[in-house]
Design an enzyme around this catalytic site. Structure first.
Site, PDB file in Angstrom:
ATOM      1  N   ASP A  67       5.634   0.140   1.869  1.00 20.33           N
ATOM      2  CA  ASP A  67       5.764  -0.530   3.159  1.00 20.33           C
ATOM      3  C   ASP A  67       6.776  -1.664   3.079  1.00 20.33           C
ATOM      4  OD1 ASP A  67       4.250  -2.176   1.526  1.00 20.33           O
ATOM      5  OD2 ASP A  67       2.417  -1.976   2.683  1.00 20.33           O
ATOM      6  N   ASN A 139      -9.019  -6.125   4.618  1.00 17.45           N
ATOM      7  CA  ASN A 139      -9.631  -5.348   5.703  1.00 17.45           C
ATOM      8  C   ASN A 139      -9.622  -3.844   5.408  1.00 17.45           C
ATOM      9  OD1 ASN A 139      -6.967  -4.687   5.989  1.00 17.45           O
ATOM     10  ND2 ASN A 139      -6.722  -5.444   8.073  1.00 17.45           N
ATOM     11  N   HIS A 141      -6.965  -2.077   4.534  1.00 13.81           N
ATOM     12  CA  HIS A 141      -5.726  -1.356   4.859  1.00 13.81           C
ATOM     13  C   HIS A 141      -5.108  -0.761   3.591  1.00 13.81           C
ATOM     14  CE1 HIS A 141      -2.971  -5.201   4.601  1.00 13.81           C
ATOM     15  NE2 HIS A 141      -3.188  -4.702   3.427  1.00 13.81           N
ATOM     16  N   GLU A 146      -3.354  -0.271   9.268  1.00 11.04           N
ATOM     17  CA  GLU A 146      -4.405  -1.237   9.610  1.00 11.04           C
ATOM     18  C   GLU A 146      -5.594  -0.521  10.257  1.00 11.04           C
ATOM     19  OE1 GLU A 146      -4.138  -4.096   8.462  1.00 11.04           O
ATOM     20  OE2 GLU A 146      -2.342  -5.196   9.044  1.00 11.04           O
TER      21      GLU A 146
HETATM   22  P1  PGA Z   1      -2.626  -8.228  -2.622  1.00 13.34           P
HETATM   23  O1  PGA Z   1      -2.404  -7.290  -1.379  1.00 13.34           O
HETATM   24  O2  PGA Z   1      -2.294  -7.433  -3.846  1.00 13.34           O
HETATM   25  O3  PGA Z   1      -1.680  -9.376  -2.417  1.00 13.34           O
HETATM   26  O4  PGA Z   1      -4.059  -8.658  -2.616  1.00 13.34           O
HETATM   27  C1  PGA Z   1      -2.979  -6.019  -1.326  1.00 13.34           C
HETATM   28  C2  PGA Z   1      -2.741  -5.395   0.040  1.00 13.34           C
HETATM   29  O5  PGA Z   1      -2.793  -6.098   1.048  1.00 13.34           O
HETATM   30  O6  PGA Z   1      -2.502  -4.171   0.092  1.00 13.34           O
END
Ligand code: PGA
Length: 244
Positions: A67, A139, A141, A146
């Site tokens: 992404d 959350n 995702h 999302e």
């Molecule tokens: P993080 O993000 O590794 O910074 O916790 C993970 C994500 O949001 O996919």
């Protein structure tokens, strides 16, 4: 979904780096899909070490990232192309032409759609990913897919949820600076991976990890869709696994 719990973050990072090394050693022209965020920082440090000290070769590897924020210039320190280049790619011998960012220069929606279609076509031509590694959002995702009533299967432009904007604001000067949209691979593109490894670290991830492992499949927690994938492992450090 197989769950592998590690004593600490360092062990998790080293173990997942070994898994990437195995894939790349067995298939030198492997296609990888790699994450950004704070969780894979140790993993990339270990891959760089394996490349420098144990000659792990990336000269035929192709890499995608899951992404990218929409509208951030490439050289912005929070862009995911900047992140991957600086934390991984520039330290290993992957050829520049084998690196695929999700990056569209135009802001016109029809150009974005066209770009996303071409991006998915490139992944299809390569036969999907040999290995996809991803972190987990608070959350649930996956990439920037999302929670929603419906999920979009292909690469697309996604409005970021308030929870993601809040979570990611720690990387920006203020919440207002967090982009409101991102380009992300859809769940269908993610499912083209022959093997998926999810990684999570820290006690703040323990609740969502518990939810993913104990919920039915629901688009309100996109990571639960991965229960339907035939070859998936979740790697956790001790803290992220504390509610299991
Ligand atoms: P993080 O993000 O590794 O910074 O916790 C993970 C994500 O949001 O996919």
């Amino acid at each position: 979904m197989k769950v592998v719990t590690h004593e600490n973050y360092d062990q998790m990072s080293k173990n997942v780096a070994q898994r990437i090394a195995q894939v790349v050693t067995k298939k030198p022209n492997a296609v990888l899909c790699l994450p950004t965020g704070s969780t894979p920082i140790g993993l990339y440090r270990e891959i760089i070490r394996l490349h420098k000290e144990e000659n792990l070769d990336f000269s035929n590897v192709t890499a995608f990232n899951l992404d990218e924020y929409f509208g951030l210039p490439e050289e912005h320190p929070q862009s995911y192309s900047y992140y991957l280049w600086n934390r991984l790619y520039k330290h290993i011998n992957i050829p520049k032409e084998n690196i695929h960012y999700i990056r569209v220069l135009s802001n016109k929606l029809e150009d974005v759609d066209q770009y996303c279609q071409e991006h998915d076509a490139t992944i299809n031509e390569l036969g999907g990913f040999d290995l996809l590694v991803d972190g987990i959002g608070l959350n649930g995702h996956i990439g920037f897919n999302e929670p929603a009533d419906e999920l979009i299967p292909h690469t697309h432009l996604e409005p970021l949820s308030q929870s993601t904007i809040d979570e990611n604001s720690r990387f920006f000067d203020s919440k207002n600076d967090v982009p409101r949209y991102a380009l992300t691979m859809g769940m269908g593109t993610i499912f083209k991976a022959k093997q998926i490894i999810l990684i999570a670290s820290g006690s703040h991830k323990s609740e969502i990890v518990h939810k993913i492992l104990h919920s039915n499949v629901t688009t309100q927690i996109p990571a639960t869709l991965l229960h339907l994938h035939q070859n998936i492992e979740m790697h956790l450090d001790h803290e992220a696994a504390k509610l299991l």
